[in-house]
Design a protein around this motif. Structure first.
Motif, PDB file in Angstrom:
ATOM      1  N   ALA A 335       0.806  -1.222   0.000  1.00  0.00           N
ATOM      2  CA  ALA A 335       0.000   0.000   0.000  1.00  0.00           C
ATOM      3  C   ALA A 335       0.837   1.269   0.000  1.00  0.00           C
ATOM      4  CB  ALA A 335      -0.926  -0.005   1.219  1.00  0.00           C
ATOM      5  N   ARG A 336       2.081   1.209   0.425  1.00  0.00           N
ATOM      6  CA  ARG A 336       2.914   2.427   0.472  1.00  0.00           C
ATOM      7  C   ARG A 336       3.254   2.954  -0.918  1.00  0.00           C
ATOM      8  NH1 ARG A 336       6.081  -1.904   1.813  1.00  0.00           N
ATOM      9  NH2 ARG A 336       7.909  -2.331   0.489  1.00  0.00           N
ATOM     10  N   HIS A 337       2.974   2.171  -1.945  1.00  0.00           N
ATOM     11  CA  HIS A 337       3.310   2.605  -3.312  1.00  0.00           C
ATOM     12  C   HIS A 337       2.123   3.228  -4.032  1.00  0.00           C
ATOM     13  CE1 HIS A 337       7.226   0.627  -3.178  1.00  0.00           C
ATOM     14  NE2 HIS A 337       6.629  -0.448  -2.655  1.00  0.00           N
ATOM     15  N   VAL A 338       1.029   3.518  -3.346  1.00  0.00           N
ATOM     16  CA  VAL A 338      -0.151   4.102  -3.979  1.00  0.00           C
ATOM     17  C   VAL A 338       0.222   5.432  -4.649  1.00  0.00           C
ATOM     18  CG1 VAL A 338      -2.369   5.188  -3.509  1.00  0.00           C
ATOM     19  CG2 VAL A 338      -1.834   2.976  -2.490  1.00  0.00           C
ATOM     20  N   GLY A 339      -0.237   5.591  -5.894  1.00  0.00           N
ATOM     21  CA  GLY A 339       0.021   6.808  -6.638  1.00  0.00           C
ATOM     22  C   GLY A 339       1.324   6.824  -7.403  1.00  0.00           C
ATOM     23  N   ARG A 340       2.189   5.861  -7.177  1.00  0.00           N
ATOM     24  CA  ARG A 340       3.484   5.840  -7.864  1.00  0.00           C
ATOM     25  C   ARG A 340       3.394   5.028  -9.149  1.00  0.00           C
ATOM     26  NH1 ARG A 340       8.126   3.683  -4.398  1.00  0.00           N
ATOM     27  NH2 ARG A 340       9.168   4.237  -6.360  1.00  0.00           N
ATOM     28  N   ARG A 341       4.375   5.214 -10.020  1.00  0.00           N
ATOM     29  CA  ARG A 341       4.474   4.437 -11.249  1.00  0.00           C
ATOM     30  C   ARG A 341       5.582   3.397 -11.056  1.00  0.00           C
ATOM     31  NH1 ARG A 341       2.525   4.569 -16.240  1.00  0.00           N
ATOM     32  NH2 ARG A 341       1.367   6.477 -15.793  1.00  0.00           N
ATOM     33  N   LEU A 342       5.221   2.121 -11.253  1.00  0.00           N
ATOM     34  CA  LEU A 342       6.139   1.021 -11.034  1.00  0.00           C
ATOM     35  C   LEU A 342       6.398   0.264 -12.333  1.00  0.00           C
ATOM     36  CD1 LEU A 342       4.606  -0.417  -7.728  1.00  0.00           C
ATOM     37  CD2 LEU A 342       6.489   1.215  -7.954  1.00  0.00           C
ATOM     38  N   GLU A 343       7.461  -0.503 -12.345  1.00  0.00           N
ATOM     39  CA  GLU A 343       7.807  -1.330 -13.500  1.00  0.00           C
ATOM     40  C   GLU A 343       7.199  -2.714 -13.329  1.00  0.00           C
ATOM     41  OE1 GLU A 343      11.776  -3.585 -15.072  1.00  0.00           O
ATOM     42  OE2 GLU A 343      11.970  -1.430 -14.674  1.00  0.00           O
ATOM     43  N   VAL A 344       6.532  -3.188 -14.365  1.00  0.00           N
ATOM     44  CA  VAL A 344       5.889  -4.505 -14.341  1.00  0.00           C
ATOM     45  C   VAL A 344       6.509  -5.363 -15.436  1.00  0.00           C
ATOM     46  CG1 VAL A 344       3.739  -5.774 -14.626  1.00  0.00           C
ATOM     47  CG2 VAL A 344       3.737  -3.581 -13.437  1.00  0.00           C
ATOM     48  N   ARG A 345       6.951  -6.544 -15.060  1.00  0.00           N
ATOM     49  CA  ARG A 345       7.498  -7.517 -16.017  1.00  0.00           C
ATOM     50  C   ARG A 345       6.428  -8.593 -16.221  1.00  0.00           C
ATOM     51  NH1 ARG A 345      12.769  -6.652 -17.017  1.00  0.00           N
ATOM     52  NH2 ARG A 345      12.957  -8.725 -17.951  1.00  0.00           N
ATOM     53  N   LEU A 346       5.839  -8.584 -17.419  1.00  0.00           N
ATOM     54  CA  LEU A 346       4.728  -9.464 -17.753  1.00  0.00           C
ATOM     55  C   LEU A 346       5.256 -10.713 -18.440  1.00  0.00           C
ATOM     56  CD1 LEU A 346       1.673 -10.023 -18.054  1.00  0.00           C
ATOM     57  CD2 LEU A 346       1.751  -8.722 -20.186  1.00  0.00           C
ATOM     58  N   GLY A 347       5.139 -11.856 -17.772  1.00  0.00           N
ATOM     59  CA  GLY A 347       5.538 -13.126 -18.356  1.00  0.00           C
ATOM     60  C   GLY A 347       4.337 -13.926 -18.815  1.00  0.00           C
ATOM     61  N   ALA A 348       4.594 -15.119 -19.314  1.00  0.00           N
ATOM     62  CA  ALA A 348       3.502 -15.955 -19.817  1.00  0.00           C
ATOM     63  C   ALA A 348       2.675 -16.529 -18.689  1.00  0.00           C
ATOM     64  CB  ALA A 348       4.072 -17.084 -20.670  1.00  0.00           C
ATOM     65  N   THR A 349       3.300 -16.811 -17.535  1.00  0.00           N
ATOM     66  CA  THR A 349       2.580 -17.448 -16.440  1.00  0.00           C
ATOM     67  C   THR A 349       2.650 -16.683 -15.127  1.00  0.00           C
ATOM     68  OG1 THR A 349       4.539 -18.795 -15.923  1.00  0.00           O
ATOM     69  CG2 THR A 349       2.905 -19.741 -17.438  1.00  0.00           C
ATOM     70  N   ARG A 350       3.496 -15.618 -15.052  1.00  0.00           N
ATOM     71  CA  ARG A 350       3.581 -14.875 -13.801  1.00  0.00           C
ATOM     72  C   ARG A 350       3.877 -13.408 -14.091  1.00  0.00           C
ATOM     73  NH1 ARG A 350       7.994 -13.067 -14.952  1.00  0.00           N
ATOM     74  NH2 ARG A 350      10.034 -14.052 -14.736  1.00  0.00           N
ATOM     75  N   ILE A 351       3.649 -12.589 -13.051  1.00  0.00           N
ATOM     76  CA  ILE A 351       3.835 -11.138 -13.153  1.00  0.00           C
ATOM     77  C   ILE A 351       4.714 -10.680 -11.994  1.00  0.00           C
ATOM     78  CG2 ILE A 351       2.654  -8.924 -12.866  1.00  0.00           C
ATOM     79  CD1 ILE A 351       0.408  -9.964 -14.533  1.00  0.00           C
ATOM     80  N   LEU A 352       5.748  -9.904 -12.306  1.00  0.00           N
ATOM     81  CA  LEU A 352       6.632  -9.330 -11.304  1.00  0.00           C
ATOM     82  C   LEU A 352       6.449  -7.818 -11.297  1.00  0.00           C
ATOM     83  CD1 LEU A 352       9.972 -11.288 -11.929  1.00  0.00           C
ATOM     84  CD2 LEU A 352       8.225 -11.757 -10.219  1.00  0.00           C
ATOM     85  N   VAL A 353       6.360  -7.223 -10.109  1.00  0.00           N
ATOM     86  CA  VAL A 353       6.269  -5.779  -9.958  1.00  0.00           C
ATOM     87  C   VAL A 353       7.548  -5.310  -9.263  1.00  0.00           C
ATOM     88  CG1 VAL A 353       4.912  -3.850  -9.084  1.00  0.00           C
ATOM     89  CG2 VAL A 353       3.764  -5.964  -9.753  1.00  0.00           C
ATOM     90  N   LEU A 354       8.261  -4.365  -9.877  1.00  0.00           N
ATOM     91  CA  LEU A 354       9.549  -3.894  -9.380  1.00  0.00           C
ATOM     92  C   LEU A 354       9.466  -2.419  -9.034  1.00  0.00           C
ATOM     93  CD1 LEU A 354      10.034  -6.227 -11.667  1.00  0.00           C
ATOM     94  CD2 LEU A 354      12.417  -5.628 -11.381  1.00  0.00           C
ATOM     95  N   ASP A 355      10.285  -2.005  -8.076  1.00  0.00           N
ATOM     96  CA  ASP A 355      10.347  -0.611  -7.648  1.00  0.00           C
ATOM     97  C   ASP A 355      11.580   0.027  -8.267  1.00  0.00           C
ATOM     98  OD1 ASP A 355      10.216   1.822  -6.460  1.00  0.00           O
ATOM     99  OD2 ASP A 355      10.490   1.115  -4.411  1.00  0.00           O
ATOM    100  N   PRO A 356      11.429   0.923  -9.256  1.00  0.00           N
ATOM    101  CA  PRO A 356      12.614   1.544  -9.872  1.00  0.00           C
ATOM    102  C   PRO A 356      13.440   2.353  -8.877  1.00  0.00           C
ATOM    103  CG  PRO A 356      10.633   1.910 -11.189  1.00  0.00           C
ATOM    104  CD  PRO A 356      10.178   1.355  -9.882  1.00  0.00           C
TER     105      PRO A 356
END
Length: 520
Positions: A335-356
């Motif tokens: 929840a601390r990342h509300v309002g921010r823009r994050l990097e998302v790595r979209l794979g075929a079976t999973r999704i990773l969300v990274l903090d730049p």
């Protein structure tokens, strides 16, 4: 044939004349002459029959069948429909069998000569074919369409199958990576494709294609060539091996409709089916698919040292509910990342969300959703907010998801119920949230043991749960309370003087006198 033999034998053994042979065998003299001339009877002549009823309507039927060439495939005339129209529109009284024979003859004339296929020989490890196929499966009680990636080695016929929820580019690339890993190498020649959108952005003249840059990167990474078939049905035969393999695998291993709890379980079933297929034979081949693959796989080009990164990199903004929207599905982040823009790595079976801002640190990981419009929410991402808003926990979607996945267990519910009964709703819920925060640093089994001990002691405090959890981790038993003696032993006499406040009184008197002099 036997009659000709008897006629020739009588003429040879008895020397009978043609008239005598005709009278003995009760046939015409022409038949006798034909038997004496050749031991094989001449073929029967097919009579040229006229069609007095259908003849005047042959042109009409031909026109209907010619118009079918441009009509939708499922809305073309059958022989029965032609017969029905002849009776309804033309008023023709004719047998359906006669119409069927004429329709078959006219269709052969209209479609022209059939295309001739040239047999091909595929050297070991030289070529492969790739395509997607569709099938239906029931996953977690929902009937849905699944897309099966298939790569087939042209020489041995060994194939790799993997199921995806879509035909997106990530699935297309991921299928290549998994197939190459399963084969243990890469074909040294080319891989045949139809004009799949993940690989081809636009079809040019002939076999020229405008390829997607990421597909070019994949091809360069593994070092194979691509061959594109002619668009449409005309090019289907150019990769007929994988076309037939998808249909065979679907009929053999996916019938009846598979019922599984997850896509991962479905792919386990498909992998087991691939292993069983090594024992099958293709056509009249002498060796099995597994034996042929054992000769072919060692000849493949070795895999590169690094695995190709199939993930698509996206930039997503976190909404007010601590979610990122990826391909019309929602996934939670802390929840601390509300309002921010994050990097998302979209794979075929999973999704990773990274903090730049944290040098690409992974802050959330989810299994890719099978459906659009769904929410994959993790309860841990909302705990800091729920500490301030404990009343929102009971009806939260994240709690429902945690219960459905088994992360929120009966032990948690038991502790929460007892804590609210003892402390009230607000304080009891905050105590539960404190316990849930312990999962970030402790194992689930240790926290469960701590909650059980806290419920037994009827003391609902997260710190106490942590103490019991640590003891459960180290294997130490709880410290028993110290037993106090019933009669205290007599203490030694203290020789020091009793404390006195006389000095303090003098200090107050002296301080008051000095204050009065200063005022005067």
């Amino acid at each position: 044939m036997e009659q000709f033999e008897r006629i020739r034998r009588d003429a040879r053994d008895e020397g009978l004349s043609i008239r005598a042979l005709a009278e003995r065998h009760k046939v015409h003299r022409r038949t006798v002459r034909a038997a004496l001339a050749d031991a094989v009877p001449p073929p029967r002549k097919t009579p040229q029959r006229t069609a007095p009823v259908l003849g005047p309507h042959e042109a009409t039927i031909r026109r209907w069948l010619t118009e079918d060439l441009t009509a939708p495939r499922k809305q073309r005339h059958t022989a029965r429909r032609v017969w029905q129209r002849l009776m309804e529109e033309e008023g023709v009284e004719v047998a359906e069998s006669s119409v069927r024979n004429l329709v078959a003859t006219l269709r052969a004339e209209i479609s022209g000569p059939r295309e001739v296929m040239v047999p091909q020989t595929h050297p070991p490890a030289e070529e492969a074919e790739v395509d997607f196929g569709e099938f239906t499966a029931t996953i977690a009680g929902v009937v849905m369409k699944i897309f099966m990636f298939c790569m087939r080695l042209s020489h041995s016929g060994k194939a790799f199958h993997f199921a995806y929820a879509n035909q997106a580019q990530e699935s297309f690339f991921d299928g290549h990576v998994r197939a190459f890993a399963a084969f243990g190498g890469v074909p040294v020649g080319m891989i045949r494709y139809d004009n799949l959108k993940p690989a081809v952005t636009r079809v040019a003249l002939g076999r020229d294609r405008f390829e997607h840059p990421r597909f070019v990167a994949l091809r360069s990474h593994y070092g194979f060539d691509s061959f594109y078939c002619i668009p449409g049905k005309d090019g289907a035969h150019e990769k007929g091996g994988v076309e037939g393999e998808i249909g065979r695998f679907r009929r053999r291993h996916l019938t009846p409709v598979p019922k599984v709890d997850s896509l991962a379980e479905l792919n386990e079933l498909i992998a087991a089916a691939d292993a069983r297929d090594d024992a099958r034979r293709i056509g009249a081949r002498a060796e099995t698919v597994g034996a042929a693959a054992a000769r072919e796989l060692p000849l493949l080009r070795p895999l590169p040292a690094e695995v190709f990164d199939v993930d698509a990199v996206l930039s997503c903004r976190v909404d007010a509910k601590a979610r990122v929207c990826v391909r019309q599905s929602y996934y939670s982040v802390p929840a601390r990342h509300v309002g921010r823009r994050l990097e998302v790595r979209l794979g075929a079976t999973r999704i990773l969300v990274l903090d730049p801002a944290a040098h690409g640190k992974v802050i959330a990981q989810h299994t890719r959703s099978l459906h659009k419009g769904t929410e994959d929410l993790v309860l841990d991402h909302y705990l800091e907010v729920l500490v301030r808003k404990p009343g929102a926990l009971a009806g939260s979607t994240a709690l429902a998801s945690a219960k459905a996945s088994g992360a929120f267990t009966a032990n948690h519910q038991r502790f929460w119920t007892a804590a609210r009964k003892a402390l009230g709703d607000g304080a009891g819920t905050r105590a539960l949230i404190g316990v849930l925060l312990l999962h970030r640093t402790m194992s689930a089994s240790a926290v469960a043991a701590g909650m059980a001990a806290a419920v037994a002691d009827e003391v609902f405090d997260a710190d106490l749960v942590a103490v019991h959890a640590r003891r459960a981790t180290t294997g130490r038993a709880a410290t028993p309370p110290i037993a106090l003696p019933t009669t205290a032993a007599p203490a030694a006499a203290d020789q020091r003087p009793a404390p006195s406040l006389a000095g303090y009184d003098q200090l107050l008197t002296s301080s008051g006198r000095q204050l009065e002099e200063a005022i005067a």
